[in-house]
Design a protein around this motif. Structure first.
Motif, PDB file in Angstrom:
ATOM      1  N   ARG A 120       0.824  -1.211   0.000  1.00 20.62           N
ATOM      2  CA  ARG A 120       0.000   0.000   0.000  1.00 20.62           C
ATOM      3  C   ARG A 120       0.852   1.252   0.000  1.00 20.62           C
ATOM      4  O   ARG A 120       0.556   2.221  -0.701  1.00 20.62           O
ATOM      5  CB  ARG A 120      -0.873   0.000   1.254  1.00 20.62           C
ATOM      6  N   ALA A 121       1.899   1.226   0.830  1.00 16.20           N
ATOM      7  CA  ALA A 121       2.744   2.419   0.932  1.00 16.20           C
ATOM      8  C   ALA A 121       3.440   2.714  -0.390  1.00 16.20           C
ATOM      9  O   ALA A 121       3.470   3.870  -0.853  1.00 16.20           O
ATOM     10  CB  ALA A 121       3.775   2.227   2.041  1.00 16.20           C
ATOM     11  N   VAL A 122       3.972   1.672  -1.024  1.00 12.89           N
ATOM     12  CA  VAL A 122       4.691   1.897  -2.284  1.00 12.89           C
ATOM     13  C   VAL A 122       3.729   2.374  -3.367  1.00 12.89           C
ATOM     14  O   VAL A 122       4.047   3.283  -4.149  1.00 12.89           O
ATOM     15  CB  VAL A 122       5.418   0.600  -2.701  1.00 12.89           C
ATOM     16  N   THR A 123       2.538   1.773  -3.400  1.00 14.40           N
ATOM     17  CA  THR A 123       1.564   2.210  -4.405  1.00 14.40           C
ATOM     18  C   THR A 123       1.178   3.667  -4.201  1.00 14.40           C
ATOM     19  O   THR A 123       1.114   4.441  -5.169  1.00 14.40           O
ATOM     20  CB  THR A 123       0.298   1.333  -4.313  1.00 14.40           C
ATOM     21  N   SER A 124       0.942   4.031  -2.941  1.00 13.35           N
ATOM     22  CA  SER A 124       0.604   5.434  -2.682  1.00 13.35           C
ATOM     23  C   SER A 124       1.754   6.355  -3.023  1.00 13.35           C
ATOM     24  O   SER A 124       1.545   7.460  -3.526  1.00 13.35           O
ATOM     25  CB  SER A 124       0.243   5.626  -1.209  1.00 13.35           C
ATOM     26  N   GLY A 125       2.972   5.889  -2.739  1.00 11.75           N
ATOM     27  CA  GLY A 125       4.120   6.713  -3.077  1.00 11.75           C
ATOM     28  C   GLY A 125       4.238   6.935  -4.568  1.00 11.75           C
ATOM     29  O   GLY A 125       4.493   8.052  -5.035  1.00 11.75           O
ATOM     30  N   VAL A 126       4.011   5.873  -5.326  1.00 10.83           N
ATOM     31  CA  VAL A 126       4.119   6.004  -6.791  1.00 10.83           C
ATOM     32  C   VAL A 126       3.029   6.931  -7.315  1.00 10.83           C
ATOM     33  O   VAL A 126       3.274   7.803  -8.162  1.00 10.83           O
ATOM     34  CB  VAL A 126       4.033   4.610  -7.439  1.00 10.83           C
ATOM     35  N   MET A 127       1.808   6.752  -6.796  1.00 10.58           N
ATOM     36  CA  MET A 127       0.727   7.620  -7.262  1.00 10.58           C
ATOM     37  C   MET A 127       0.964   9.061  -6.872  1.00 10.58           C
ATOM     38  O   MET A 127       0.704   9.988  -7.659  1.00 10.58           O
ATOM     39  CB  MET A 127      -0.613   7.122  -6.704  1.00 10.58           C
ATOM     40  N   GLY A 128       1.456   9.249  -5.640  1.00  8.85           N
ATOM     41  CA  GLY A 128       1.792  10.605  -5.227  1.00  8.85           C
ATOM     42  C   GLY A 128       2.887  11.206  -6.091  1.00  8.85           C
ATOM     43  O   GLY A 128       2.839  12.393  -6.444  1.00  8.85           O
ATOM     44  N   GLY A 129       3.848  10.376  -6.452  1.00  5.56           N
ATOM     45  CA  GLY A 129       4.908  10.865  -7.335  1.00  5.56           C
ATOM     46  C   GLY A 129       4.375  11.288  -8.687  1.00  5.56           C
ATOM     47  O   GLY A 129       4.775  12.325  -9.231  1.00  5.56           O
ATOM     48  N   GLY A 130       3.473  10.489  -9.225  1.00  3.22           N
ATOM     49  CA  GLY A 130       2.875  10.853 -10.504  1.00  3.22           C
ATOM     50  C   GLY A 130       2.105  12.157 -10.420  1.00  3.22           C
ATOM     51  O   GLY A 130       2.217  13.038 -11.288  1.00  3.22           O
ATOM     52  N   LEU A 131       1.347  12.288  -9.331  1.00  3.23           N
ATOM     53  CA  LEU A 131       0.593  13.520  -9.141  1.00  3.23           C
ATOM     54  C   LEU A 131       1.517  14.723  -9.017  1.00  3.23           C
ATOM     55  O   LEU A 131       1.278  15.780  -9.612  1.00  3.23           O
ATOM     56  CB  LEU A 131      -0.273  13.381  -7.889  1.00  3.23           C
ATOM     57  N   GLY A 132       2.592  14.552  -8.250  1.00  4.49           N
ATOM     58  CA  GLY A 132       3.550  15.634  -8.077  1.00  4.49           C
ATOM     59  C   GLY A 132       4.219  16.009  -9.379  1.00  4.49           C
ATOM     60  O   GLY A 132       4.482  17.183  -9.655  1.00  4.49           O
ATOM     61  N   LEU A 133       4.487  14.996 -10.201  1.00  3.77           N
ATOM     62  CA  LEU A 133       5.099  15.257 -11.513  1.00  3.77           C
ATOM     63  C   LEU A 133       4.195  16.121 -12.369  1.00  3.77           C
ATOM     64  O   LEU A 133       4.619  17.140 -12.945  1.00  3.77           O
ATOM     65  CB  LEU A 133       5.353  13.912 -12.183  1.00  3.77           C
ATOM     66  N   MET A 134       2.917  15.720 -12.429  1.00  6.95           N
ATOM     67  CA  MET A 134       1.966  16.485 -13.233  1.00  6.95           C
ATOM     68  C   MET A 134       1.846  17.917 -12.733  1.00  6.95           C
ATOM     69  O   MET A 134       1.884  18.882 -13.501  1.00  6.95           O
ATOM     70  CB  MET A 134       0.585  15.826 -13.150  1.00  6.95           C
ATOM     71  N   MET A 135       1.718  18.020 -11.408  1.00  5.43           N
ATOM     72  CA  MET A 135       1.546  19.345 -10.835  1.00  5.43           C
ATOM     73  C   MET A 135       2.782  20.201 -11.051  1.00  5.43           C
ATOM     74  O   MET A 135       2.681  21.393 -11.362  1.00  5.43           O
ATOM     75  CB  MET A 135       1.261  19.219  -9.331  1.00  5.43           C
ATOM     76  N   GLY A 136       3.929  19.582 -10.883  1.00  5.40           N
ATOM     77  CA  GLY A 136       5.168  20.337 -11.067  1.00  5.40           C
ATOM     78  C   GLY A 136       5.353  20.777 -12.499  1.00  5.40           C
ATOM     79  O   GLY A 136       5.785  21.907 -12.765  1.00  5.40           O
ATOM     80  N   LEU A 137       4.998  19.912 -13.440  1.00  3.55           N
ATOM     81  CA  LEU A 137       5.085  20.300 -14.848  1.00  3.55           C
ATOM     82  C   LEU A 137       4.178  21.479 -15.137  1.00  3.55           C
ATOM     83  O   LEU A 137       4.571  22.459 -15.763  1.00  3.55           O
ATOM     84  CB  LEU A 137       4.679  19.115 -15.735  1.00  3.55           C
ATOM     85  N   PHE A 138       2.960  21.359 -14.650  1.00  5.93           N
ATOM     86  CA  PHE A 138       1.977  22.393 -14.928  1.00  5.93           C
ATOM     87  C   PHE A 138       2.385  23.727 -14.321  1.00  5.93           C
ATOM     88  O   PHE A 138       2.440  24.761 -15.004  1.00  5.93           O
ATOM     89  CB  PHE A 138       0.636  21.924 -14.364  1.00  5.93           C
ATOM     90  N   LEU A 139       2.703  23.676 -13.012  1.00  5.55           N
ATOM     91  CA  LEU A 139       3.050  24.924 -12.343  1.00  5.55           C
ATOM     92  C   LEU A 139       4.399  25.459 -12.797  1.00  5.55           C
ATOM     93  O   LEU A 139       4.616  26.670 -12.832  1.00  5.55           O
ATOM     94  CB  LEU A 139       3.048  24.705 -10.823  1.00  5.55           C
ATOM     95  N   GLY A 140       5.286  24.554 -13.142  1.00  4.75           N
ATOM     96  CA  GLY A 140       6.591  25.015 -13.599  1.00  4.75           C
ATOM     97  C   GLY A 140       6.515  25.709 -14.931  1.00  4.75           C
ATOM     98  O   GLY A 140       7.290  26.629 -15.220  1.00  4.75           O
ATOM     99  N   ALA A 141       5.557  25.273 -15.749  1.00  2.00           N
ATOM    100  CA  ALA A 141       5.410  25.941 -17.035  1.00  2.00           C
ATOM    101  C   ALA A 141       4.758  27.305 -16.878  1.00  2.00           C
ATOM    102  O   ALA A 141       4.935  28.177 -17.716  1.00  2.00           O
ATOM    103  CB  ALA A 141       4.568  25.074 -17.968  1.00  2.00           C
ATOM    104  N   LEU A 142       4.008  27.478 -15.815  1.00  2.00           N
ATOM    105  CA  LEU A 142       3.258  28.720 -15.684  1.00  2.00           C
ATOM    106  C   LEU A 142       4.118  29.882 -15.267  1.00  2.00           C
ATOM    107  O   LEU A 142       4.076  30.954 -15.881  1.00  2.00           O
ATOM    108  CB  LEU A 142       2.144  28.520 -14.640  1.00  2.00           C
ATOM    109  N   ASP A 143       4.895  29.678 -14.189  1.00  2.00           N
ATOM    110  CA  ASP A 143       5.546  30.868 -13.656  1.00  2.00           C
ATOM    111  C   ASP A 143       7.041  30.852 -13.899  1.00  2.00           C
ATOM    112  O   ASP A 143       7.840  30.827 -12.986  1.00  2.00           O
ATOM    113  CB  ASP A 143       5.242  31.030 -12.157  1.00  2.00           C
ATOM    114  N   ASN A 144       7.428  30.785 -15.130  1.00  2.00           N
ATOM    115  CA  ASN A 144       8.828  30.988 -15.488  1.00  2.00           C
ATOM    116  C   ASN A 144       8.961  32.318 -16.204  1.00  2.00           C
ATOM    117  O   ASN A 144       8.179  32.611 -17.094  1.00  2.00           O
ATOM    118  CB  ASN A 144       9.302  29.868 -16.410  1.00  2.00           C
TER     119      ASN A 144
END
Lengths: 171, 87
Positions: A48-72
């Motif tokens: 469970r922990a590893v699955t949540s970690g992977v999903m959280g990582g994916g979510l963070g990746l998406m969010m980071g891509l999105f927000l990183g593209a916005l405020d540069n």
């Protein structure tokens, strides 16, 4: 005994009359061996922990891509278009990787804590969520000292309880 | 299931007696299972059903409940059979 069907009357599919409009009552099925094994795999805290970690990582990746593209900052004067593109891409990558790591750790710690607490207590409550949120928030803010850890604990516990209530509002 | 056998069947017993013993044993097992399932269900599962699957807390509770029930049942059976006069 993996299904909670200790009711005295078993439901049969030939039930009387009025179920044509309502949902059809299914006969009681015992879970198959594959279902039991799948449940056993999912009940493991590490999985469970590893699955949540992977999903959280994916979510963070998406969010980071999105927000990183916005405020540069786009500097038209100093760099050509290609250089701007490369620079922006690097910033986005850096930002999304940091965000990915943060969210992955957050998901991992929260899920592991909640799983362990629930298995020890052998009860399903919101107290599990609150304690797991406290552990997560405290461990992530622990670098700022004990006061920051307390504030992080309280804040994240409140947040996770609210999110859990929000997702369970229909039951 | 590695349950302690309450009384082993002695030699020189007739078929009908063995059959009735087996029947009693079977009834005992069925009763044991029903009581076990009912007790642990009433103890461990929240009555407001929110989902069909057993969640993890309920699984842990049921594991512990069944383990305790079985152990106590074995101990009581041994004590009862030890107190019996020899057949």
């Amino acid at each position: 005994m993996a299904d909670s069907s200790a009711e005295p009357t078993g439901a049969s599919s030939g039930s009387v009359g009025s179920d044509e409009n309502a949902t059809q009552i299914q006969p009681i099925r015992m879970p198959t061996t594959e279902e039991i094994r799948a449940q056993d795999v999912w009940n493991n805290c590490g999985v469970r922990a590893v699955t949540s970690g992977v999903m959280g990582g994916g979510l963070g990746l998406m969010m980071g891509l999105f927000l990183g593209a916005l405020d540069n900052p786009i500097m038209h004067d100093t760099m050509t278009a290609r250089q701007q593109f490369v620079f922006t891409a690097k910033q986005m990558g850096q930002r999304s990787w940091n965000s990915c790591k943060t969210f992955a750790i957050m998901g991992l710690v929260f899920s592991a804590a909640e799983c362990c607490i629930e298995q020890r207590r052998a009860k399903h409550d919101t107290i599990n969520t609150a304690f797991a949120g406290c552990v997560t928030g405290g461990s992530m803010s622990a670098r700022g000292g004990p006061k920051a850890a307390c504030i992080g604990c309280a804040g994240f516990a409140t947040f996770s309880v609210l999110i859990e209530k929000f997702f369970d509002r229909h039951t | 299931m590695a349950a302690p056998v309450p009384n082993p069947i002695p030699v020189g017993i007739s078929k009908e007696q063995a059959f009735s013993m087996a029947q009693t044993e079977m009834e005992y097992r069925v009763e044991l299972f029903n009581k076990l399932a009912q007790t642990c269900f009433n103890k461990c599962v929240d009555k407001r059903y929110k989902e069909a699957e057993l969640n993890m807390g309920e699984n842990s509770c049921i594991d512990r409940c069944v383990s305790k029930y079985w152990q106590v049942n074995g101990m009581v059976g041994q004590l009862l059979s030890a107190g019996k006069p020899p057949v």
